[in-house]
Design an enzyme around this catalytic site. Sequence first.
Site, short mmCIF file in Angstrom:
data_model
loop_
_atom_site.label_atom_id
_atom_site.label_comp_id
_atom_site.label_asym_id
_atom_site.label_seq_id
_atom_site.Cartn_x
_atom_site.Cartn_y
_atom_site.Cartn_z
N LYS A 1 0.83 -1.21 0.00
CA LYS A 1 0.00 0.00 0.00
C LYS A 1 0.87 1.27 0.00
O LYS A 1 0.43 2.31 -0.47
CB LYS A 1 -0.93 0.03 1.21
CG LYS A 1 -1.84 -1.18 1.37
CD LYS A 1 -3.04 -1.15 0.45
CE LYS A 1 -4.06 -2.23 0.75
NZ LYS A 1 -3.60 -3.61 0.59
C1 LIG Z 1 -3.91 -4.77 -0.09
C2 LIG Z 1 -3.05 -5.97 -0.12
C3 LIG Z 1 -3.21 -6.99 -1.08
C4 LIG Z 1 -4.32 -6.96 -2.12
O1 LIG Z 1 -4.12 -5.99 -3.10
P1 LIG Z 1 -5.36 -5.50 -3.97
O2 LIG Z 1 -4.84 -4.36 -4.79
O3 LIG Z 1 -6.41 -5.05 -2.98
O4 LIG Z 1 -5.82 -6.65 -4.79
C5 LIG Z 1 -2.33 -8.06 -1.09
N1 LIG Z 1 -1.35 -8.15 -0.15
C6 LIG Z 1 -1.17 -7.21 0.79
C7 LIG Z 1 -0.09 -7.39 1.79
C8 LIG Z 1 -1.99 -6.09 0.84
O5 LIG Z 1 -1.80 -5.16 1.79
#
Ligand SMILES: *Cc1c(COP(=O)(O)O)cnc(C)c1O
Length: 495
Positions: free
Chosen positions: A112
Amino acid sequence: MDLLYRSTRSKSEPVRASQAILKGLADDGGLYVPELVPGLEKSLEELSQMTYQETAYEVMKLFLTDFTEAELKDCISKAYDDKFDTEVIAPLVEADGTYYLELFHGATIAFKDMALSILPHLLITSAKKNNVKNEIVILTATSGDTGKAALAGFADVEGTRIIVFYPKNGVSPIQEKQMVTQRGKNTFVVGITGNFDDAQTGVKQLFGDKELADVMDGAGFQFSSANSINIGRLVPQVVYYVYAYARLFKEGKVEKDEKINVVVPTGNFGNILAAYFAKNMGIPIAKLICASNENKVLYDFFETGVYDRNREFVLTSSPSMDILISSNLERLIYLTAGADADKNAAFMSALSTVGRYEITADMRAQMEDFYGNYASEQETAAAIRALYEKTGYVIDTHTAVAAVVCGKYKKETGDNAKVVLASTASPFKFTRSVMNAIDKKYDAMSDFELVDELSKLANVKVPRAIEEIRTAPVLHDTVCDKEEMKAVVMKFLGI
Ligand SMILES: *Cc1c(COP(=O)(O)O)cnc(C)c1O
């Protein structure tokens, strides 16, 4: 000519990139989609000589066409700086024949950060461009990870304030510690005596409170959201797929135009949609491999063409993928429906009323490049252990879900194209699950003992994000009932 953005749900007037970033969601509840996906303007040879920041500019300028060069470069340099613990920002690590694209070197050691470190800058630049004079107040309800990444992104960004509500007894001790120790005089973290739904419902009510909006406007404030459907989060995620391919080429790991496959551990479908955009920009990606955990709505969807959220919600060791409604999938539905907003709106309305919709054969045919599969909890743990025993490389639970699915895909198809696998979190973020997967004996240890043990075992320094919370003082101790959320917000804003 500006690239314009249209809502997925109606034929309302298209908007410029900065307006789409400011609004987040369109007024009709739809998501913004660019009228076309621009092609890359630089050759692979040129891209392979670029730094992460230079690549970010090359990619983002094609999407955010109403930003000036100076504005965009300023946003990029403020985002991708020493908040990241490596100059390359997103390293590629080869282990057991797969290229792990490590997207966890930012402030909160999860992917993120790749988008949330730049979103605040895109947002205040967009505000200036559109003559918004108010200070932007970001309001978020979090079940853990996004809240911290948003706090870290917005901390001390001038012209913004951020308020995060979390369920007081509904996040892990490490997650809570990460949030309540957040520095930055524009940050405010509040525990709610209730669950995540209470926090989220409360935030939605505040967003919809016209009276509050008027009072805030009078005092020079307006709300905005850092939600993952904002194109200001999607566009920065396209960058690292372009960067990864250029790096592979530079290092002689792929021939020019050699097709690769990309595997993405998926929840809200944002990260894999960014890979799809990279492919449409001209990066030679063959298959987009969508990996789910036991909440396998997307696997079923790619298998059958039916999206059905009517099922039990499973709590897994990859909590950031515990999702039954993948919001960003709406963009793919809209695009494969021929950019037909009415058709898409009908699917989304079915999803909200009966929790289910079925796409047409023609739409399925257009999703041929996607492959979906899932990993059970057992398979996920086994993959962490197996990779560690074979190579010494330790991956987190989310990344392990992708590793399992990558294996299933290869076995099923015999396709041996090179693979870039999105590694979305540091194993230090999910230490207990990771260490338990390697050996059950670790379960007796405390969280911080496990951190030190993982550091020794993986031969990786404890990330700064974890070091900091061992000693950082608690700076936020407000707790309130859900009925008090409005009062708490007003008090924080001094209105
Ligand atoms: C948010 C997240 C995901 C999923 O990503 P999306 O873009 O929502 O599909 C996968 N792994 C981690 C560690 C995340 O924080």
